[in-house]
Design a protein around this motif. Structure first.
Motif, PDB file in Angstrom:
ATOM      1  N   GLY A  73       1.292  -1.093   0.448  1.00  0.00           N
ATOM      2  CA  GLY A  73       0.162  -0.420  -0.154  1.00  0.00           C
ATOM      3  C   GLY A  73       0.386   1.222  -0.222  1.00  0.00           C
ATOM      4  O   GLY A  73       1.150   2.484  -0.355  1.00  0.00           O
ATOM      5  N   THR A 106      -4.955  -3.348   1.115  1.00  0.00           N
ATOM      6  CA  THR A 106      -4.311  -4.364   0.775  1.00  0.00           C
ATOM      7  C   THR A 106      -5.211  -5.523   0.162  1.00  0.00           C
ATOM      8  O   THR A 106      -5.758  -6.256   2.040  1.00  0.00           O
ATOM      9  N   SER A 148       0.512  -4.092   3.792  1.00  0.00           N
ATOM     10  CA  SER A 148      -0.534  -2.532   3.799  1.00  0.00           C
ATOM     11  C   SER A 148       0.665  -1.089   3.625  1.00  0.00           C
ATOM     12  O   SER A 148       0.910   0.006   3.214  1.00  0.00           O
ATOM     13  N   SER A 201      -4.887  -5.708   6.061  1.00  0.00           N
ATOM     14  CA  SER A 201      -4.428  -6.130   4.801  1.00  0.00           C
ATOM     15  C   SER A 201      -5.493  -7.485   5.250  1.00  0.00           C
ATOM     16  O   SER A 201      -5.431  -8.425   6.105  1.00  0.00           O
TER      17      SER A 201
END
Length: 436
Positions: A363, A383, A390, A408
């Motif tokens: 991310g 994510t 992330s 995540s």
């Protein structure tokens, strides 16, 4: 001032060839024209819906010095140049293109004897062009850049040579027929050499496809590309900018930009097509609409090199493997994202500085050498793919808020991975799929 109005090929050729005629008014549609050379100071003006179509396989109109072209459409084959300039004059003077449309490239170069000039382009549209076969390309960071449908390039190696410009309302291609190559391209000679000084670069809608073969590591294109040796005080993307092919950056900076603002969507459909990538100097960057990418390795935003003081985004979404949301490799002052950073991919390959590299669709990734003073996320960092992070920090974040939390959702993924330094995460909600 001697003024003539013409409506046939013969009249056009005779008028352009007569240096005593200062203003040529074109009425109606002229076809099968030979290439034309404007004398210094000549103006070519269209009346109504006027058009000049040139013979097959040739360039269109060649400007010299202090020329004005207004209210005309020029048609050549897409791989030819609809408007170009002569290299045998010492200056472009003031070259003005207003309310001009072309099929074919507009290519303005400071080369040969040209050592000065000011270019005004206002409400200029390149409907169709193909610059893929042009071998004259800037090179930097391990890659060559394809020329644009609109190209303004100071190629003089002498650093005392400066070309200036004011460029507004530039458009290129369409959703149905993107221009082939880059869209809008402005450049100086390099980090050392002739300079291009642009007080305003304002674009409307841009659609481009570089037509680069999959797996090519050393060629890129851009929807709007500020290349090295160019200093632009302000870039404004008033229309959406969309790229479609391999290694097609949407917005790319190798030069110096005081302020860059995009008001409409930034979209990349091809592999390794980054939404915005910076290799040099930007003061303030504001992307006020979504950045969205769909290709493998097509990251949302990259600060690779140079510096950036302030970066503001609305929302960044990537959909494929290796497509990082935001990747920071250099110092950045403030990073603001008003809504979400979200990725949907996992691991894969992407082009990084001329090398195909394995990446994960993290991310927010702060690489070694990257540092962000302050991060403010108004939404979430999310994510959805496998084996990604992330928030992945190998550099440094000094202050951070994420109002919606860090998520995540994919198996084997982590919401937060800090490999170096300390990141203040107090009060930030962190959620991992594995914790369910």
């Amino acid at each position: 001032m001697k003024v003539v109005t013409i409506s046939t090929v013969d009249e056009l050729v005779n008028a352009v060839g007569n240096q005593a005629i200062e203003v040529i008014r074109v009425k109606g549609k002229i076809i099968e024209s030979p290439s034309l050379n404007l004398s210094p100071g000549q103006q070519l003006l269209g009346e109504g819906d006027s058009m000049i179509k040139f013979k097959r396989g040739i360039d269109g109109i060649k400007v010299s010095r202090d020329n004005k072209i207004e209210g005309l459409t020029f048609i050549v084959e897409p791989s030819c140049r609809a408007i170009l300039n002569r290299p045998d004059v010492d200056s472009l003077g003031t070259l003005s293109l207003k309310s001009v449309k072309t099929i074919g490239q507009i290519q303005l170069l400071a080369t040969g004897s040209v050592r000065s000039g000011h270019v005004i382009a206002q409400n200029v549209e390149v409907i169709e062009a193909d610059t893929r076969e042009l071998q004259d390309r800037p090179k930097g960071f391990g890659v060559y850049v394809l020329q644009g449908a609109f190209t303004l390039w100071n190629q003089q190696t002498d650093s005392n040579v400066t070309i200036t410009a004011h460029l507004t309302g530039l458009r290129a291609g369409s959703n149905e027929k993107p221009v082939q190559g880059s869209g809008i391209f402005v450049s100086g000679a390099g980090d050392v050499g002739g300079r291009l000084e642009v007080d305003m670069l304002e674009t409307g809608e841009i659609h481009s496809n570089g037509g680069i073969k999959q797996g090519t590591p050393d060629v890129i294109s851009g929807g709007v590309f500020v290349v090295y040796g160019a200093h632009v005080k302000k870039v404004v993307n008033n229309g959406s900018v969309t790229t479609y092919g391999v290694n097609d950056m949407v917005l790319d900076n190798w030069g110096m930009v005081n302020e860059w603002m995009a008001e409409k969507r930034i979209t990349s459909h091809g592999p390794s097509g980054i939404g915005f990538v910076n290799f040099s100097e930007i003061g303030t960057l504001r992307i006020l609409s979504d950045i969205e990418t769909y290709g493998i390795g097509a990251r949302g935003f990259n600060l690779y090199n140079g510096s950036l003081k302030y970066a503001e985004f609305k929302r960044i979404v990537t959909h494929a493997n290796a497509a990082v949301g935001i990747q920071v490799s250099r110092p950045l002052g403030t990073l603001v994202v008003h809504e979400d950073i979200e990725t949907f991919g996992g691991e894969g390959e992407s082009l990084v500085k001329g090398v195909i590299t394995q990446l994960s669709a993290d991310g927010l990734s702060v690489k070694e050498g990257g540092k962000i003073d302050k991060v403010e996320i108004g939404g979430r960092i999310v994510t959805n793919g496998q084996n990604v992070r992330s928030l992945h920090v190998q550099g440094e974040i000094n202050a951070m808020t994420v109002k919606g939390g860090i998520f995540s959702n994919g198996s084997g993924s982590k919401a937060v991975l800090i490999e170096n330094g300390i990141v203040p995460l107090n009060g930030i909600k962190i959620y991992e799929q594995s914790a369910k």
